[in-house]
Design an enzyme around this catalytic site. Structure first.
Site, PDB file in Angstrom:
ATOM      1  N   ASN A 137      -1.841   7.111  -2.430  1.00 41.98           N
ATOM      2  CA  ASN A 137      -3.061   6.852  -1.671  1.00 41.98           C
ATOM      3  C   ASN A 137      -3.834   5.648  -2.217  1.00 41.98           C
ATOM      4  O   ASN A 137      -5.047   5.699  -2.405  1.00 41.98           O
ATOM      5  CB  ASN A 137      -3.961   8.102  -1.672  1.00 41.98           C
ATOM      6  CG  ASN A 137      -5.185   7.937  -0.791  1.00 41.98           C
ATOM      7  OD1 ASN A 137      -5.114   7.267   0.240  1.00 41.98           O
ATOM      8  ND2 ASN A 137      -6.309   8.502  -1.213  1.00 41.98           N
ATOM      9  N   ASN A 138      -3.129   4.564  -2.486  1.00 40.10           N
ATOM     10  CA  ASN A 138      -3.797   3.369  -3.001  1.00 40.10           C
ATOM     11  C   ASN A 138      -2.871   2.172  -2.839  1.00 40.10           C
ATOM     12  O   ASN A 138      -1.675   2.337  -2.606  1.00 40.10           O
ATOM     13  CB  ASN A 138      -4.125   3.570  -4.482  1.00 40.10           C
ATOM     14  CG  ASN A 138      -5.244   2.664  -4.959  1.00 40.10           C
ATOM     15  OD1 ASN A 138      -5.781   1.874  -4.187  1.00 40.10           O
ATOM     16  ND2 ASN A 138      -5.584   2.771  -6.234  1.00 40.10           N
ATOM     17  N   HIS A 180       0.870  -1.176   0.000  1.00 40.80           N
ATOM     18  CA  HIS A 180       0.000   0.000   0.000  1.00 40.80           C
ATOM     19  C   HIS A 180       0.906   1.226   0.000  1.00 40.80           C
ATOM     20  O   HIS A 180       1.754   1.385   0.865  1.00 40.80           O
ATOM     21  CB  HIS A 180      -0.916   0.009   1.220  1.00 40.80           C
ATOM     22  CG  HIS A 180      -1.881   1.154   1.182  1.00 40.80           C
ATOM     23  ND1 HIS A 180      -3.147   1.057   0.650  1.00 40.80           N
ATOM     24  CD2 HIS A 180      -1.733   2.448   1.562  1.00 40.80           C
ATOM     25  CE1 HIS A 180      -3.732   2.241   0.715  1.00 40.80           C
ATOM     26  NE2 HIS A 180      -2.908   3.095   1.268  1.00 40.80           N
ATOM     27  N   CYS A 181       0.716   2.091  -0.978  1.00 41.21           N
ATOM     28  CA  CYS A 181       1.596   3.255  -1.096  1.00 41.21           C
ATOM     29  C   CYS A 181       0.835   4.513  -0.720  1.00 41.21           C
ATOM     30  O   CYS A 181      -0.090   4.921  -1.426  1.00 41.21           O
ATOM     31  CB  CYS A 181       2.119   3.379  -2.524  1.00 41.21           C
ATOM     32  SG  CYS A 181       3.093   4.863  -2.752  1.00 41.21           S
ATOM     33  N   PRO A 182       1.192   5.169   0.402  1.00 44.23           N
ATOM     34  CA  PRO A 182       0.470   6.386   0.774  1.00 44.23           C
ATOM     35  C   PRO A 182       0.697   7.527  -0.228  1.00 44.23           C
ATOM     36  O   PRO A 182      -0.156   8.393  -0.371  1.00 44.23           O
ATOM     37  CB  PRO A 182       1.041   6.739   2.144  1.00 44.23           C
ATOM     38  CG  PRO A 182       2.311   5.988   2.255  1.00 44.23           C
ATOM     39  CD  PRO A 182       2.223   4.782   1.375  1.00 44.23           C
TER      40      PRO A 182
END
Ligand SMILES: [Zn+2]
Ligand SMILES: [Zn+2]
Length: 333
Positions: free
Chosen positions: A161-162, A156-158
């Protein structure tokens, strides 16, 4: 050969509530088809806004401090076009990575009727996610931020945001690549600007005062260097993941050693959308979409019940905790 030690059953049955499919009712607010995918996570939204702000800051310094005041029009026009094109592609890739469904498994499909309809045969199992009540196909993992199980979840990559999964990995790779390229381009331009301006009168070099110009350029240098390192490493890791057909989570677990890996070129082509063409670098063209999940994809073959204990970890949680949470429904001979 089915070796089934009895204690494994106990492990599976320890949380009997998860084995009751009737408890899994479809959520009342399921996303209607055609709705845009967007994760409502405060930290992720803040990181995505910061990303846009940093790209726009670089755009501002490159245009208004370096290129527009320059008297070398050919240099300004060529560099301006290249930089703006790359920045546009970076932001477009960012939007696509953020707003594309990464491959979410339908929520709440682990219903009794659905599991019965799969007609499990001996040695077959379905894996249920106790958190979103869905049946996990092979290589799907639960993301606690997206609150969904994601097919081929990498991480999950902030910043986007996904989750990075099957359907948006291409956009994420393009995003890291274009950010690395604009960072490198900005650093080269700053280098030239300093060289050029040391020889000339500073006041002719920029429409801002010399101290402001220097501060703006140093900040751009710092930002460019940081992002160049960060995104190049990320780009390399992602390309390696795609070539070896192994997601970030699988690499951490090394649980897929028994899984037959596909040829690396096939995996690369699937991720980037068919045979090699310029479309590979186009964030507006999607990856070649795999066939929609069929009944067969939900069911997994297990050689022994110990397989059903395979912990499906996410990066956020220790595997021990997950051992209790995951549940499998196995048909025994
Ligand atoms: Zn889940
Ligand atoms: Zn996620």
């Amino acid at each position: 050969m089915m070796l089934i030690p009895t204690h494994h059953f106990r492990d599976i049955e320890r949380k009997p509530e998860y084995l009751q499919p009737e408890k899994c009712i479809p959520p009342p607010h399921s996303r209607p088809a055609g709705t845009m995918w967007f994760i409502r996570d405060g930290c992720g939204i803040a990181c995505a806004i910061v990303t846009w702000f940093l790209v726009l800051y670089a755009e501002f310094v490159v245009l208004f401090v370096m290129l527009i005041p320059s008297r070398d029009y050919v240099y300004s026009v060529i560099n301006g076009l290249v930089f703006n094109l790359l920045a546009f592609l970076a932001l477009a890739s960012h939007c696509r990575a953020m707003l594309t469904d990464p491959g979410a498994v339908p929520k709440g499909n682990a219903t009794k009727e659905f599991i019965e309809s799969l007609q499990l045969k001996p040695g077959q199992a379905v894996y249920k996610c106790p958190k979103c009540c869905s049946i996990k196909p092979d290589r799907a993992h639960h993301c606690s931020v997206c609150k969904r199980c994601i097919r081929k979840m990498d991480h999950h990559c902030p910043w986007v945001n996904n989750c990075v999964g099957e359907n948006n990995q291409k956009y994420f790779v393009l995003f890291t690549m274009y950010i690395a390229l604009i960072s490198l381009h900005a650093l080269i331009m700053v280098g030239f600007h300093f060289l050029h301006c040391f020889e000339e009168d500073w006041t002719k070099c920029s429409s801002f005062s010399p101290p402001t110009t220097v501060i703006l350029l140093i900040l751009l240098c710092f930002e460019g260097l940081l992002f160049l390192i960060f995104t190049s490493v990320m780009f390399g890791t992602q390309v390696h993941s795609i070539c070896t057909d192994e997601t970030g989570i699988e690499r951490l677990q090394r649980k897929n050693q028994r899984r037959q890996r596909r040829g690396s070129w096939k995996s690369v082509k699937e991720t980037f959308g068919g045979a090699f063409s310029l479309n590979w670098f186009n964030p507006f063209s999607g990856p070649s979409h795999p066939k929609p999940l069929s009944d067969r994809d939900w069911v997994r073959q297990v050689s022994s019940v110990s397989d059903t204990e395979n912990t499906e970890t996410t990066t956020e949680e220790p595997s021990e905790e997950r051992k209790d949470l995951d549940s499998a429904e196995v048909v025994d001979e």
